[in-house]
Design a protein around this motif. Sequence first.
Motif, PDB file in Angstrom:
ATOM      1  N   LEU A 158      50.344  81.175  12.061  1.00 37.10           N
ATOM      2  CA  LEU A 158      51.033  80.345  11.077  1.00 37.10           C
ATOM      3  C   LEU A 158      50.335  78.991  11.018  1.00 37.10           C
ATOM      4  O   LEU A 158      50.030  78.393  12.055  1.00 37.10           O
ATOM      5  N   LYS A 159      50.071  78.518   9.819  1.00 36.72           N
ATOM      6  CA  LYS A 159      49.310  77.289   9.647  1.00 36.72           C
ATOM      7  C   LYS A 159      50.016  76.086  10.264  1.00 36.72           C
ATOM      8  O   LYS A 159      49.396  75.280  10.949  1.00 36.72           O
ATOM      9  N   GLU A 160      51.311  75.959  10.041  1.00 35.15           N
ATOM     10  CA  GLU A 160      52.039  74.767  10.508  1.00 35.15           C
ATOM     11  C   GLU A 160      52.196  74.710  12.016  1.00 35.15           C
ATOM     12  O   GLU A 160      51.988  73.678  12.625  1.00 35.15           O
ATOM     13  N   SER A 161      52.546  75.818  12.645  1.00 35.65           N
ATOM     14  CA  SER A 161      52.837  75.809  14.087  1.00 35.65           C
ATOM     15  C   SER A 161      51.716  76.375  14.946  1.00 35.65           C
ATOM     16  O   SER A 161      51.733  76.210  16.161  1.00 35.65           O
ATOM     17  N   ARG A 162      50.768  77.081  14.331  1.00 33.27           N
ATOM     18  CA  ARG A 162      49.685  77.813  15.009  1.00 33.27           C
ATOM     19  C   ARG A 162      50.237  78.940  15.890  1.00 33.27           C
ATOM     20  O   ARG A 162      49.567  79.414  16.806  1.00 33.27           O
TER      21      ARG A 162
END
Length: 171
Positions: free
Chosen positions: A70-74
């Motif tokens: 996920l881009k926001e949380s990695r």
Amino acid sequence: MDPLLTARLVIRELTPADAAFTLELLNEPGFHRYIGDRGIRDVAGAEKYLNDGPIASYARHGHGLWMVELKESREPVGICGLLKRDTLPHPDLGFAFLARHCGQGYGFESASAGLNYGRSVLRLPTILAITALENPASIKLLGKLGFRFERTVTLAGIAAPNRLFVFDRPA
């Protein structure tokens, strides 16, 4: 490979540091059912799987399975990428996701990015995909991506027959 970025995802090469995630993914019931039991039961085994599989594939073929985060949380949610199997004439698109992240469009988003990378960067004229005979979610996803069913195949190292799909539309 530089990471691929989509609206919600980062798609990057796997590293040995991804062993704990890999261990979890490879032991998901859905992974065993639709892809197969790789016999990986500990982090050391997952590290060996990564080194001998995806990481070796990057060096040998210039592509392989990639981590999908996920881009926001990695947060890692799955894997997707292009595999080159000795038993198939062209690379094939593969993907697998943790059950808790299925049904959220990550498969389509990452597979679209992988397919685009294979066509535009690697200049692959044909990309294949295989699924278990009864894997409705993957079959539906491949159709949505533009793959067409070609035939049923039995591949070396995989006990059950699989469906073989082809994507060979002009780039």
